[in-house]
Design an enzyme around this catalytic site. Structure first.
Site, PDB file in Angstrom:
ATOM      1  CD  GLU A 150      -3.067  -0.939   2.197  1.00 43.21           C
ATOM      2  OE1 GLU A 150      -2.802  -0.310   3.227  1.00 43.21           O
ATOM      3  OE2 GLU A 150      -4.177  -1.451   1.986  1.00 43.21           O
ATOM      4  CD  GLU A 308      -4.231  -5.694   2.868  1.00 46.97           C
ATOM      5  OE1 GLU A 308      -4.946  -4.964   3.577  1.00 46.97           O
ATOM      6  OE2 GLU A 308      -3.000  -5.551   2.768  1.00 46.97           O
ATOM      7  CD  GLU A 356      -3.332  -3.669  11.145  1.00 43.91           C
ATOM      8  OE1 GLU A 356      -3.927  -2.928  10.352  1.00 43.91           O
ATOM      9  OE2 GLU A 356      -2.479  -4.513  10.792  1.00 43.91           O
ATOM     10  CG  HIS A 359      -8.262  -5.902  10.906  1.00 41.17           C
ATOM     11  ND1 HIS A 359      -8.695  -6.882  10.041  1.00 41.17           N
ATOM     12  CD2 HIS A 359      -8.212  -4.761  10.178  1.00 41.17           C
ATOM     13  CE1 HIS A 359      -8.894  -6.346   8.838  1.00 41.17           C
ATOM     14  NE2 HIS A 359      -8.612  -5.061   8.897  1.00 41.17           N
TER      15      HIS A 359
HETATM   16  C1  GAL Z   1      -4.267  -2.356   5.073  1.00 41.23           C
HETATM   17  C2  GAL Z   1      -2.900  -2.947   5.267  1.00 41.23           C
HETATM   18  C3  GAL Z   1      -2.914  -4.176   6.141  1.00 41.23           C
HETATM   19  C4  GAL Z   1      -3.809  -3.974   7.324  1.00 41.23           C
HETATM   20  C5  GAL Z   1      -5.187  -3.628   6.840  1.00 41.23           C
HETATM   21  C6  GAL Z   1      -6.189  -3.443   7.946  1.00 41.23           C
HETATM   22  O1  GAL Z   1      -4.159  -0.971   4.968  1.00 41.23           O
HETATM   23  O2  GAL Z   1      -2.289  -3.272   4.051  1.00 41.23           O
HETATM   24  O3  GAL Z   1      -1.598  -4.452   6.545  1.00 41.23           O
HETATM   25  O4  GAL Z   1      -3.302  -2.950   8.104  1.00 41.23           O
HETATM   26  O5  GAL Z   1      -5.145  -2.428   6.108  1.00 41.23           O
HETATM   27  O6  GAL Z   1      -7.470  -3.145   7.471  1.00 41.23           O
END
Ligand code: GAL
Length: 678
Positions: A150, A308, A356, A359
């Site tokens: 990213e 993702e 995270e 998450h």
């Molecule tokens: C993205 C990132 C991941 C994780 C994810 C959480 O921005 O690539 O590593 O942080 O978000 O939603």
């Protein structure tokens, strides 16, 4: 572009086993096999483990992870690990830490704490990439390279002196002379004229409105500075492992606007995207679809990788909504319908510690005895059942023309109204297509518009002469274009196109507006139909923006302002041009009025919805392969729906025929094989 032909529609995720004891790897692989998991992105944030002290590489753990995944038949997307540098980088190279617009130097302690222009970061990161590619480039597990992660997510802009120097170099290349730079930025105004390159700086915090030309070039430069890091890693990888496709994950969606992906896309072997639903959005499924349709445009219509998304909640919004039962499958298949051939998530196993830990993941904190895990296994089965859609292409006859320059300038300082937001306008026109059952594809203004019968151009503020000619030629050749307010107003230098609005598009559209008259929040201007062609309701209105002007001879006024600051001026117009037509909308109409205009335009163009008679809230998208075509029907409502389509549902194995329409459960999805295309 080396294409990514994974051999099915893959289920995958970021895999970070280093967060867990080594023995967890064995348990993970067993679970992966149970779920039908076949794609793992490894090492995204592993630099500090791979190079714990400068120059001392430790790859034993990675070796065993790759060996184990390979034995289990899991394809690895190996990250270069350069997204986040280890803490020692900040100690050895304090200048590599980014500086904010206000001049504050940031510290390490989070992620992506590096300045994209810093040469020490560049050197250390490439040393790691070389080491990694040399050691693992021939490992059979490694099927794709994942450069950084990213780009621009947290370190898009650094305002330090090194960046300032880099910016000057970029400007010299673009403009050659200071005179040209002064002209481009309009520096005669406000005594900003530069007489020495050394005085040119990034747009750091200043007293009043910063120079808009400097702002726009700064945004372009920041995108290019990150791209340079990507290209350096890519070129190095390519020189060592020429046959392994290379990608980096884009972030097309509501949460990020920093990189000009039209510039990035040609440098990817595979286009990949990260997408997370916004809990603030009323209908997040439409924003998801928009993101996917833009990504497919960046991929030139080819299949792409969803790198993702989330099985349920994220951790970074104000309130992190859990997904409803069935939503993960529907979200996943919405991406597949729009061209994703790999469905991956962040992350495999929910973290026990770190930023995270709340998450969601494929394996939640609760473990296997959980709704999420059961739905992950279900998703794996469904992707297996629809594997034959791999390689097929999503069908679309509607182009959405957009660019990042327009986004950056429209949302920048000192415009006629800060309530006009570029992506809001783009999304409103996109949503109308969604409601009408039309599948859309994003297109850069200069790219080919062949094959598109309808062209939607919402608020394309910055546009070059060549791009105007491209759209004009497509209309002459038979396309039907709708162009909306603030489009064509400036050229690529952000200089006003003189002679009236909408500047570069005025000739194509046959209109002449001499004044913008935006509306205060909550205020509207009534619209009245002026032609049979577009039927507006008696309470039709526009908000945000109106314009004062007239239609030229030969241009039909479809609707006019019945009150407000532009009373009497045209709000919607249409002009036949060559074999096509060009429509203008000088306000932001209510949804029903946009729907009416779109219906008239579709009628003109002969473009019909993917499925006629689709119930409200149901999305239908077609992918066409060499052997068969596939119709994805996604029911975003909480009611079972009957859809008049014919085909064999790959998920349930049932047939729907003329006499028995397809029944799709509340929140459910069907993927119909519609019959042979040969
Ligand atoms: C993205 C990132 C991941 C994780 C994810 C959480 O921005 O690539 O590593 O942080 O978000 O939603």
């Amino acid at each position: 572009m080396t294409s990514w032909q994974p051999g099915g529609v893959l289920l995958g995720a970021d895999y970070n086993p280093e967060q867990w004891p080594e023995a967890t790897l064995v348990e993970d692989v067993a679970l992966m096999q149970q779920a039908g998991f076949t794609f793992a992105t490894v090492g995204v944030f592993s630099w500090a483990l791979w190079e714990p002290t400068p120059g001392d590489y430790k790859f034993e753990r990675l070796q065993s992870i790759l060996d184990t995944l390979h034995k289990a038949g899991i394809r690895v997307d190996l990250a270069t690990g350069t997204a986040s540098a280890p803490p020692w980088l900040a100690r050895l190279y304090p200048d590599a830490m980014p500086v904010t617009r206000d001049g504050l130097r940031l510290s390490h302690g989070s992620r992506q704490t590096w300045c994209p222009s810093n040469p020490d970061f560049g050197e250390r990161s490439l040393a790691l990439v070389k080491e990694l590619a040399t050691r693992f480039g021939d490992h059979s597990a490694v099927r794709m390279w994942h450069v950084g992660n990213e780009f621009g997510c947290h370190n898009l802009m650094c305002f330090c002196d090194i960046s300032a120097d880099d910016f000057r170099g970029w400007l010299k290349e673009r403009y050659s002379t200071l005179d040209a730079l002064n002209h481009a930025w309009g520096t005669t105004f406000w005594s900003q004229r530069y007489s020495d390159w050394a005085d040119v700086i990034p747009p750091r915090t200043t007293t009043a409105i910063p120079n808009p030309g400097a702002e726009l070039d700064w945004r372009r430069f920041c995108s290019d500075a990150s791209l340079r890091q990507y290209l350096a890693e890519r070129d190095l990888l390519r020189s060592i492992t020429p046959d392994i496709p290379i990608t980096t994950n884009f972030m097309v969606g509501h949460a990020f606007d920093g990189l000009d992906y039209h510039q990035w896309a040609p440098h990817q072997d595979v286009i990949s995207n990260d997408h997370y639903l916004g809990s603030h959005l009323g209908q997040p499924e439409i924003e998801l679809a928009l993101s996917a349709d833009i990504i497919r445009g960046l991929a030139g219509g080819n299949p792409w990788v969803l790198m993702e998304h989330s099985t349920s909640a994220v951790n970074w919004q104000t309130v992190n909504l859990a997904k409803a039962p069935g939503q993960m499958l529907r979200d996943s298949l919405s991406h597949v319908a729009r061209g994703a051939d790999t469905v991956a998530f962040f992350q495999w196993r929910a973290s026990q510690s770190g930023a995270e830990k709340y998450h969601s993941a494929l394996v939640p904190h609760a473990g296997k005895d959980s709704r999420v895990w059961r739905e992950v296994c279900e998703l794996g089965k469904v992707l297996g059942k629809i594997s034959e859609v791999e390689g097929s292409r999503t069908q679309s006859r509607v182009a959405l023309v957009h660019n990042w320059d327009s986004l950056w300038t429209t949302d920048g300082d000192s415009t006629p109204s800060e309530h006009h937001r570029y992506m809001t306008e783009v999304s409103r026109w996109y949503a109308a297509c969604w409601r009408a059952g039309l599948t859309v594809q994003g297109v850069a203004p200069g790219n080919s518009l062949d094959g598109f019968d309808v062209i939607i151009v919402p608020g394309l503020h910055v546009v070059t002469d060549a791009e105007i000619a491209n759209i004009t030629n497509a209309v002459e050749a038979g396309a039907h274009a709708v162009i909306t307010y603030f489009s064509g107003t400036v050229d690529e230098l952000d200089h006003i196109r003189l002679g009236g609005y909408p500047g570069g598009f005025a000739d194509l559209l046959g209109v002449h507006f001499d004044e913008f008259a935006p509306l205060l929040p909550g205020k509207t201007a009534a619209l009245r139909s002026a032609s049979e062609l577009v039927q507006l309701s008696s309470n039709a209105s526009g908000s945000i923006w109106t314009e004062r002007g007239r239609a030229d001879d030969g241009t039909e006024v479809l609707a006019a302002y019945a009150d407000g600051p532009s009373q009497g001026s045209p709000a919607m117009t249409r002009r036949s041009r060559g074999n096509g037509s060009a429509w203008y909308v000088s306000t932001s109409p209510d949804d029903a009025s946009i729907d009416s205009l779109l219906a008239a335009l579709s009628h003109d163009s002969g473009v019909s919805p993917t499925v006629r008679g689709l119930p409200e809230g149901v999305d239908a998208v077609r992918r066409v392969g060499e052997q068969a075509s596939y119709l994805f029907v996604l029911n975003h409502t909480d009611q079972e729906v009957a859809v008049p389509v014919i085909g064999h549902d790959l998920i349930t194995g049932t047939e729907s025929t003329d006499g028995s329409p397809l029944l799709v459960l509340a929140g459910g999805v069907a993927v119909l094989r519609e019959g042979s295309t040969s």
